[in-house]
Enzyme design. Structure first.
Site, PDB file in Angstrom:
ATOM      1  N   ASN A 154       0.714  -1.281   0.069  1.00 50.78           N
ATOM      2  CA  ASN A 154       0.023   0.165   0.178  1.00 50.78           C
ATOM      3  C   ASN A 154       0.622   1.288   0.014  1.00 50.78           C
ATOM      4  O   ASN A 154       0.368   2.384  -0.433  1.00 50.78           O
ATOM      5  CB  ASN A 154      -0.919  -0.232   0.925  1.00 50.78           C
ATOM      6  N   GLY A 189       4.669   0.413  12.500  1.00 54.89           N
ATOM      7  CA  GLY A 189       4.464   1.443  13.766  1.00 54.89           C
ATOM      8  C   GLY A 189       4.058   2.923  13.458  1.00 54.89           C
ATOM      9  O   GLY A 189       3.980   3.694  14.175  1.00 54.89           O
ATOM     10  N   GLY A 190       4.052   3.261  11.996  1.00 54.89           N
ATOM     11  CA  GLY A 190       3.567   4.669  11.889  1.00 54.89           C
ATOM     12  C   GLY A 190       2.176   4.698  12.128  1.00 54.89           C
ATOM     13  O   GLY A 190       1.881   5.893  12.602  1.00 54.89           O
ATOM     14  N   GLU A 240      -0.552  -6.871  16.284  1.00 50.38           N
ATOM     15  CA  GLU A 240       0.467  -7.542  15.287  1.00 50.38           C
ATOM     16  C   GLU A 240      -0.016  -8.935  15.007  1.00 50.38           C
ATOM     17  O   GLU A 240      -0.475  -9.620  15.684  1.00 50.38           O
ATOM     18  CB  GLU A 240       1.883  -7.902  15.973  1.00 50.38           C
ATOM     19  N   LYS A 280     -20.914  -5.613   5.541  1.00 49.74           N
ATOM     20  CA  LYS A 280     -20.834  -5.608   3.950  1.00 49.74           C
ATOM     21  C   LYS A 280     -19.545  -5.090   3.624  1.00 49.74           C
ATOM     22  O   LYS A 280     -19.885  -4.138   2.551  1.00 49.74           O
ATOM     23  CB  LYS A 280     -22.109  -5.071   3.655  1.00 49.74           C
ATOM     24  N   SER A 327      -7.552  -0.848   8.683  1.00 43.41           N
ATOM     25  CA  SER A 327      -6.608  -0.003   7.977  1.00 43.41           C
ATOM     26  C   SER A 327      -6.706  -0.150   6.572  1.00 43.41           C
ATOM     27  O   SER A 327      -6.137   0.801   6.057  1.00 43.41           O
ATOM     28  CB  SER A 327      -5.120  -0.583   8.393  1.00 43.41           C
TER      29      SER A 327
HETATM   30  C1  LIG Z   1       0.903  -0.605   6.289  1.00 42.10           C
HETATM   31  C2  LIG Z   1      -0.255  -1.256   6.734  1.00 42.10           C
HETATM   32  C3  LIG Z   1      -0.538  -1.427   8.030  1.00 42.10           C
HETATM   33  C4  LIG Z   1       0.742  -1.085   9.061  1.00 42.10           C
HETATM   34  O1  LIG Z   1       0.898   0.088   9.361  1.00 42.10           O
HETATM   35  P1  LIG Z   1       2.571   0.518   9.928  1.00 42.10           P
HETATM   36  O2  LIG Z   1       2.472   1.992   9.897  1.00 42.10           O
HETATM   37  O3  LIG Z   1       3.594  -0.207   9.200  1.00 42.10           O
HETATM   38  O4  LIG Z   1       2.420  -0.030  11.234  1.00 42.10           O
HETATM   39  C5  LIG Z   1      -1.655  -1.795   8.469  1.00 42.10           C
HETATM   40  N1  LIG Z   1      -2.450  -2.267   7.530  1.00 42.10           N
HETATM   41  C6  LIG Z   1      -2.634  -1.952   6.364  1.00 42.10           C
HETATM   42  C7  LIG Z   1      -3.634  -2.264   5.382  1.00 42.10           C
HETATM   43  C8  LIG Z   1      -1.199  -1.367   5.827  1.00 42.10           C
HETATM   44  O5  LIG Z   1      -1.096  -0.978   4.567  1.00 42.10           O
END
Ligand SMILES: *Cc1c(COP(=O)(O)O)cnc(C)c1O
Length: 326
Positions: free
Chosen positions: A83, A184-185, A207, A276, A307
Protein backbone atom coordinates in the site's frame (compact mmCIF):
# COMPACT_ATOMS: atom_id res chain seq x y z
CA UNK A 1 16.19 12.19 16.42
CA UNK A 2 16.12 12.37 20.21
CA UNK A 3 13.17 11.99 22.55
CA UNK A 4 12.76 15.74 23.01
CA UNK A 5 12.46 16.33 19.27
CA UNK A 6 9.82 13.65 18.78
CA UNK A 7 6.68 14.83 16.97
CA UNK A 8 3.62 15.86 18.99
CA UNK A 9 -0.13 16.32 18.67
CA UNK A 10 0.49 19.71 17.02
CA UNK A 11 2.22 17.93 14.12
CA UNK A 12 -0.86 15.74 13.62
CA UNK A 13 -3.03 18.88 13.60
CA UNK A 14 -0.77 20.37 10.92
CA UNK A 15 -1.13 17.18 8.88
CA UNK A 16 -4.92 17.39 9.17
CA UNK A 17 -4.76 20.77 7.41
CA UNK A 18 -2.43 19.52 4.67
CA UNK A 19 -4.58 16.55 3.67
CA UNK A 20 -7.90 18.40 3.99
CA UNK A 21 -9.96 18.22 0.82
CA UNK A 22 -7.51 15.71 -0.71
CA UNK A 23 -7.78 12.60 1.48
CA UNK A 24 -11.25 11.23 2.14
CA UNK A 25 -12.74 11.77 5.56
CA UNK A 26 -13.68 8.12 5.97
CA UNK A 27 -16.88 7.00 7.71
CA UNK A 28 -17.17 5.63 11.23
CA UNK A 29 -19.35 2.52 11.05
CA UNK A 30 -21.34 0.85 13.80
CA UNK A 31 -23.04 -2.54 14.07
CA UNK A 32 -25.60 -3.65 16.64
CA UNK A 33 -24.50 -7.27 16.14
CA UNK A 34 -20.88 -6.38 16.82
CA UNK A 35 -21.90 -4.44 19.91
CA UNK A 36 -23.89 -7.42 21.21
CA UNK A 37 -21.07 -9.83 20.47
CA UNK A 38 -18.56 -7.87 22.55
CA UNK A 39 -20.94 -6.27 25.04
CA UNK A 40 -19.42 -2.91 24.12
CA UNK A 41 -20.05 0.02 21.80
CA UNK A 42 -17.78 -0.37 18.79
CA UNK A 43 -16.81 2.40 16.35
CA UNK A 44 -15.12 1.20 13.16
CA UNK A 45 -12.97 3.78 11.37
CA UNK A 46 -13.17 2.52 7.79
CA UNK A 47 -9.90 3.32 5.99
CA UNK A 48 -10.74 0.65 3.44
CA UNK A 49 -12.73 3.54 1.94
CA UNK A 50 -9.65 5.81 1.81
CA UNK A 51 -8.18 6.77 -1.59
CA UNK A 52 -6.17 3.82 -2.98
CA UNK A 53 -7.85 1.63 -0.38
CA UNK A 54 -5.79 2.19 2.76
CA UNK A 55 -4.72 4.84 5.29
CA UNK A 56 -1.22 5.03 3.75
CA UNK A 57 -2.38 7.78 1.42
CA UNK A 58 -2.52 10.16 4.40
CA UNK A 59 1.11 9.80 5.42
CA UNK A 60 2.44 9.84 1.87
CA UNK A 61 0.49 12.95 0.90
CA UNK A 62 1.40 14.74 4.12
CA UNK A 63 5.09 14.09 3.43
CA UNK A 64 5.17 14.86 -0.29
CA UNK A 65 3.17 18.07 0.10
CA UNK A 66 6.01 19.41 2.29
CA UNK A 67 8.71 18.87 -0.37
CA UNK A 68 10.72 21.94 -1.38
CA UNK A 69 10.55 23.00 -5.06
CA UNK A 70 13.93 21.34 -5.59
CA UNK A 71 12.78 18.06 -4.00
CA UNK A 72 9.64 18.15 -6.15
CA UNK A 73 11.67 18.58 -9.28
CA UNK A 74 14.11 15.76 -8.45
CA UNK A 75 11.34 13.35 -7.57
CA UNK A 76 10.39 10.84 -4.93
CA UNK A 77 11.55 7.24 -4.47
CA UNK A 78 9.80 4.53 -2.46
CA UNK A 79 10.26 0.81 -2.06
CA UNK A 80 7.30 -1.40 -1.20
CA UNK A 81 5.23 -4.19 -2.65
CA UNK A 82 2.10 -2.95 -0.99
CA UNK A 83 0.00 0.00 0.00
CA UNK A 84 2.84 2.47 0.64
CA UNK A 85 3.97 2.19 -2.99
CA UNK A 86 0.53 3.03 -4.29
CA UNK A 87 0.11 5.80 -1.73
CA UNK A 88 3.37 7.48 -2.81
CA UNK A 89 2.55 6.99 -6.50
CA UNK A 90 -0.90 8.56 -6.16
CA UNK A 91 0.32 11.44 -3.97
CA UNK A 92 3.14 12.15 -6.43
CA UNK A 93 0.70 12.20 -9.31
CA UNK A 94 -1.60 14.65 -7.52
CA UNK A 95 1.32 16.95 -6.66
CA UNK A 96 3.04 16.70 -10.04
CA UNK A 97 6.15 15.01 -8.63
CA UNK A 98 7.95 12.30 -10.62
CA UNK A 99 7.92 8.99 -8.69
CA UNK A 100 10.13 5.93 -8.86
CA UNK A 101 8.85 2.87 -7.03
CA UNK A 102 11.11 -0.13 -6.38
CA UNK A 103 8.93 -3.25 -6.38
CA UNK A 104 9.63 -6.99 -6.31
CA UNK A 105 9.43 -8.74 -9.70
CA UNK A 106 6.90 -11.18 -8.26
CA UNK A 107 4.56 -8.52 -6.80
CA UNK A 108 0.90 -9.18 -7.66
CA UNK A 109 0.30 -8.00 -11.27
CA UNK A 110 -2.68 -5.93 -10.08
CA UNK A 111 -0.42 -3.95 -7.71
CA UNK A 112 2.22 -3.39 -10.41
CA UNK A 113 -0.47 -2.22 -12.80
CA UNK A 114 -2.07 0.08 -10.21
CA UNK A 115 1.29 1.68 -9.39
CA UNK A 116 2.10 2.20 -13.09
CA UNK A 117 -1.45 3.46 -13.58
CA UNK A 118 -0.66 6.37 -11.26
CA UNK A 119 2.15 7.29 -13.63
CA UNK A 120 5.03 6.03 -11.49
CA UNK A 121 8.23 4.64 -12.96
CA UNK A 122 8.40 1.08 -11.57
CA UNK A 123 11.85 -0.49 -11.07
CA UNK A 124 11.69 -4.24 -10.54
CA UNK A 125 14.09 -6.24 -8.38
CA UNK A 126 14.57 -9.83 -7.32
CA UNK A 127 13.51 -10.30 -3.70
CA UNK A 128 15.80 -13.27 -3.24
CA UNK A 129 19.05 -11.88 -4.61
CA UNK A 130 18.81 -8.08 -4.43
CA UNK A 131 18.51 -5.51 -1.63
CA UNK A 132 15.76 -2.98 -2.24
CA UNK A 133 17.18 -0.40 0.18
CA UNK A 134 20.45 -0.47 -1.73
CA UNK A 135 18.61 -0.05 -5.05
CA UNK A 136 16.58 2.87 -3.69
CA UNK A 137 19.74 4.51 -2.32
CA UNK A 138 21.52 4.07 -5.64
CA UNK A 139 18.65 5.69 -7.55
CA UNK A 140 18.60 8.48 -5.00
CA UNK A 141 22.32 9.17 -5.35
CA UNK A 142 21.99 9.19 -9.16
CA UNK A 143 18.89 11.40 -9.38
CA UNK A 144 18.94 13.38 -6.13
CA UNK A 145 15.43 12.08 -5.47
CA UNK A 146 14.06 11.83 -1.92
CA UNK A 147 13.40 8.39 -0.45
CA UNK A 148 10.14 8.26 1.56
CA UNK A 149 10.18 5.35 4.02
CA UNK A 150 6.94 3.49 4.81
CA UNK A 151 6.73 4.17 8.57
CA UNK A 152 9.87 5.47 10.29
CA UNK A 153 9.40 9.06 9.18
CA UNK A 154 7.88 12.04 10.99
CA UNK A 155 5.85 13.27 8.00
CA UNK A 156 4.53 9.79 7.32
CA UNK A 157 3.55 8.88 10.87
CA UNK A 158 1.98 12.25 11.71
CA UNK A 159 -0.07 11.91 8.50
CA UNK A 160 -1.23 8.48 9.67
CA UNK A 161 -2.26 10.14 12.96
CA UNK A 162 -5.07 11.91 11.10
CA UNK A 163 -7.05 8.64 11.11
CA UNK A 164 -7.41 8.62 14.90
CA UNK A 165 -7.75 12.41 14.92
CA UNK A 166 -10.90 12.15 12.78
CA UNK A 167 -12.21 9.21 14.78
CA UNK A 168 -11.76 11.03 18.10
CA UNK A 169 -13.31 14.24 16.76
CA UNK A 170 -16.37 12.18 15.90
CA UNK A 171 -16.39 9.99 19.03
CA UNK A 172 -14.44 11.98 21.65
CA UNK A 173 -14.87 9.72 24.67
CA UNK A 174 -13.43 6.40 23.48
CA UNK A 175 -12.11 4.17 26.27
CA UNK A 176 -10.05 1.95 23.94
CA UNK A 177 -8.53 2.15 20.47
CA UNK A 178 -7.28 -0.96 18.63
CA UNK A 179 -4.77 -0.36 15.83
CA UNK A 180 -3.24 -2.73 13.22
CA UNK A 181 0.55 -2.71 13.63
CA UNK A 182 3.39 -3.32 11.17
CA UNK A 183 6.30 -0.90 11.40
CA UNK A 184 4.38 1.36 13.76
CA UNK A 185 3.55 4.46 11.69
CA UNK A 186 -0.19 4.14 12.17
CA UNK A 187 0.16 3.26 15.85
CA UNK A 188 2.58 6.14 16.53
CA UNK A 189 0.21 8.59 14.83
CA UNK A 190 -2.72 7.21 16.81
CA UNK A 191 -0.82 7.69 20.07
CA UNK A 192 -0.05 11.33 19.21
CA UNK A 193 -3.66 12.02 18.23
CA UNK A 194 -4.97 10.41 21.42
CA UNK A 195 -2.53 12.42 23.56
CA UNK A 196 -4.24 15.57 22.29
CA UNK A 197 -7.87 14.47 22.09
CA UNK A 198 -8.40 11.55 24.49
CA UNK A 199 -5.46 11.28 26.89
CA UNK A 200 -7.25 8.65 28.98
CA UNK A 201 -7.99 6.31 26.07
CA UNK A 202 -6.08 3.03 26.16
CA UNK A 203 -4.31 2.42 22.84
CA UNK A 204 -3.44 -1.15 21.78
CA UNK A 205 -1.31 -2.10 18.77
CA UNK A 206 -2.11 -5.47 17.19
CA UNK A 207 0.48 -7.55 15.31
CA UNK A 208 0.17 -10.89 13.56
CA UNK A 209 1.06 -13.66 16.04
CA UNK A 210 3.77 -14.91 13.65
CA UNK A 211 5.31 -11.42 13.46
CA UNK A 212 5.41 -10.20 17.04
CA UNK A 213 8.66 -8.24 16.77
CA UNK A 214 7.13 -5.10 18.29
CA UNK A 215 5.75 -7.01 21.27
CA UNK A 216 9.15 -8.63 21.82
CA UNK A 217 10.85 -5.24 21.48
CA UNK A 218 8.51 -3.61 23.99
CA UNK A 219 9.13 -6.40 26.52
CA UNK A 220 12.89 -6.21 26.02
CA UNK A 221 13.14 -2.43 25.91
CA UNK A 222 15.06 -2.47 22.63
CA UNK A 223 14.29 -3.12 18.96
CA UNK A 224 14.22 -6.85 18.18
CA UNK A 225 14.57 -7.99 14.56
CA UNK A 226 12.82 -11.17 13.39
CA UNK A 227 12.87 -13.15 10.11
CA UNK A 228 10.12 -12.26 7.57
CA UNK A 229 6.99 -13.56 9.31
CA UNK A 230 4.69 -16.03 7.56
CA UNK A 231 1.18 -14.61 7.83
CA UNK A 232 -1.72 -13.62 5.59
CA UNK A 233 -1.40 -10.09 7.04
CA UNK A 234 0.92 -8.92 4.24
CA UNK A 235 0.84 -5.28 5.37
CA UNK A 236 2.40 -6.24 8.71
CA UNK A 237 5.28 -8.48 7.60
CA UNK A 238 7.82 -6.00 8.92
CA UNK A 239 10.91 -7.44 10.59
CA UNK A 240 11.66 -4.61 13.00
CA UNK A 241 10.31 -1.35 14.38
CA UNK A 242 11.90 1.93 13.35
CA UNK A 243 13.83 3.95 15.93
CA UNK A 244 11.28 6.81 15.84
CA UNK A 245 8.18 4.61 15.90
CA UNK A 246 9.67 2.46 18.66
CA UNK A 247 10.23 5.52 20.88
CA UNK A 248 6.73 6.92 20.37
CA UNK A 249 5.11 3.52 20.89
CA UNK A 250 7.21 2.69 23.97
CA UNK A 251 6.24 6.03 25.53
CA UNK A 252 2.54 5.91 24.76
CA UNK A 253 1.11 2.47 24.03
CA UNK A 254 -1.00 0.61 26.58
CA UNK A 255 0.20 -2.75 25.27
CA UNK A 256 0.85 -4.74 22.12
CA UNK A 257 -1.41 -7.70 21.35
CA UNK A 258 -1.33 -10.35 18.64
CA UNK A 259 -3.87 -12.13 16.44
CA UNK A 260 -3.56 -15.45 14.61
CA UNK A 261 -4.32 -15.95 10.92
CA UNK A 262 -7.41 -18.01 11.87
CA UNK A 263 -8.71 -15.08 13.90
CA UNK A 264 -8.04 -12.72 10.98
CA UNK A 265 -10.10 -14.91 8.63
CA UNK A 266 -12.90 -14.98 11.16
CA UNK A 267 -12.86 -11.18 11.38
CA UNK A 268 -12.74 -10.79 7.57
CA UNK A 269 -15.89 -12.95 7.42
CA UNK A 270 -17.51 -10.90 10.16
CA UNK A 271 -16.87 -7.69 8.23
CA UNK A 272 -18.30 -9.18 5.04
CA UNK A 273 -21.35 -10.65 6.70
CA UNK A 274 -22.25 -7.90 9.17
CA UNK A 275 -20.81 -4.64 7.87
CA UNK A 276 -20.92 -5.67 4.18
CA UNK A 277 -17.37 -4.49 3.59
CA UNK A 278 -14.13 -5.86 2.11
CA UNK A 279 -11.26 -5.75 4.62
CA UNK A 280 -7.74 -7.00 3.90
CA UNK A 281 -6.14 -9.41 6.41
CA UNK A 282 -3.91 -6.72 7.94
CA UNK A 283 -6.91 -4.44 8.34
CA UNK A 284 -8.69 -7.10 10.39
CA UNK A 285 -5.99 -7.31 13.10
CA UNK A 286 -7.71 -4.74 15.33
CA UNK A 287 -11.09 -6.48 15.50
CA UNK A 288 -9.46 -9.90 15.91
CA UNK A 289 -7.65 -8.73 19.06
CA UNK A 290 -10.67 -6.87 20.42
CA UNK A 291 -12.55 -10.17 20.17
CA UNK A 292 -9.90 -12.64 21.26
CA UNK A 293 -7.08 -11.02 23.23
CA UNK A 294 -8.89 -11.23 26.55
CA UNK A 295 -9.28 -7.48 27.22
CA UNK A 296 -12.49 -6.82 29.16
CA UNK A 297 -14.44 -4.34 27.03
CA UNK A 298 -17.84 -4.75 28.71
CA UNK A 299 -19.80 -1.49 28.66
CA UNK A 300 -16.90 0.43 27.09
CA UNK A 301 -16.62 2.61 24.00
CA UNK A 302 -14.14 1.03 21.65
CA UNK A 303 -12.52 2.41 18.48
CA UNK A 304 -11.48 -0.19 15.91
CA UNK A 305 -9.27 1.07 13.09
CA UNK A 306 -9.83 -0.85 9.84
CA UNK A 307 -6.57 0.05 8.09
CA UNK A 308 -7.28 -1.10 4.53
CA UNK A 309 -9.24 -3.16 2.04
CA UNK A 310 -6.71 -4.10 -0.64
CA UNK A 311 -7.01 -7.85 -0.96
CA UNK A 312 -7.07 -10.05 -4.05
CA UNK A 313 -10.77 -10.80 -4.51
CA UNK A 314 -10.22 -14.47 -5.39
CA UNK A 315 -8.30 -14.92 -2.12
CA UNK A 316 -10.95 -12.96 -0.25
CA UNK A 317 -13.66 -15.23 -1.64
CA UNK A 318 -11.70 -18.26 -0.49
CA UNK A 319 -11.36 -16.87 3.04
CA UNK A 320 -15.14 -16.58 3.11
CA UNK A 321 -15.93 -19.95 1.61
CA UNK A 322 -13.03 -22.18 2.66
CA UNK A 323 -11.34 -20.39 5.56
CA UNK A 324 -7.58 -20.26 5.97
CA UNK A 325 -5.63 -21.89 3.11
CA UNK A 326 -3.83 -25.04 4.27
C1 LIG B 1 1.02 -0.58 6.21
C2 LIG B 1 -0.23 -1.15 6.73
C3 LIG B 1 -0.38 -1.46 8.10
C4 LIG B 1 0.73 -1.27 9.10
O1 LIG B 1 1.06 0.08 9.25
P1 LIG B 1 2.42 0.52 9.97
O2 LIG B 1 2.39 2.00 9.92
O3 LIG B 1 3.55 -0.07 9.17
O4 LIG B 1 2.39 -0.05 11.34
C5 LIG B 1 -1.61 -1.92 8.54
N1 LIG B 1 -2.62 -2.13 7.67
C6 LIG B 1 -2.52 -1.86 6.36
C7 LIG B 1 -3.69 -2.10 5.49
C8 LIG B 1 -1.31 -1.36 5.83
O5 LIG B 1 -1.20 -1.09 4.53
Amino acid sequence: MTADTLPTFADVEAAVKRIEGVAHKTPVLTSTTANELLGAQLYFKAENFQRMGAFKFRGAYNTLSQFTPEQKQKGVIAFSSGNHAQAVALSAKLLGIPATIVMPKDAPPAKLAATRGYGANVVLYDRFTEDRDAIARRISSETGGTVVPPYNDVGVLTGQGTVAYELLKEVPDLDYIFVPLGGGGLLSGTILAAQGLAPNAKVYGVEPAAGDDFQQSLRKGEIVKIPVPKTIADGAQTQAAGDITFKIVSNGVTDILTATDEQLVESIKFYAERLKIVVEPTGALSLAAARHAGIDLKGKKVGIIISGGNVDLVKWGKYLSEGLPQ
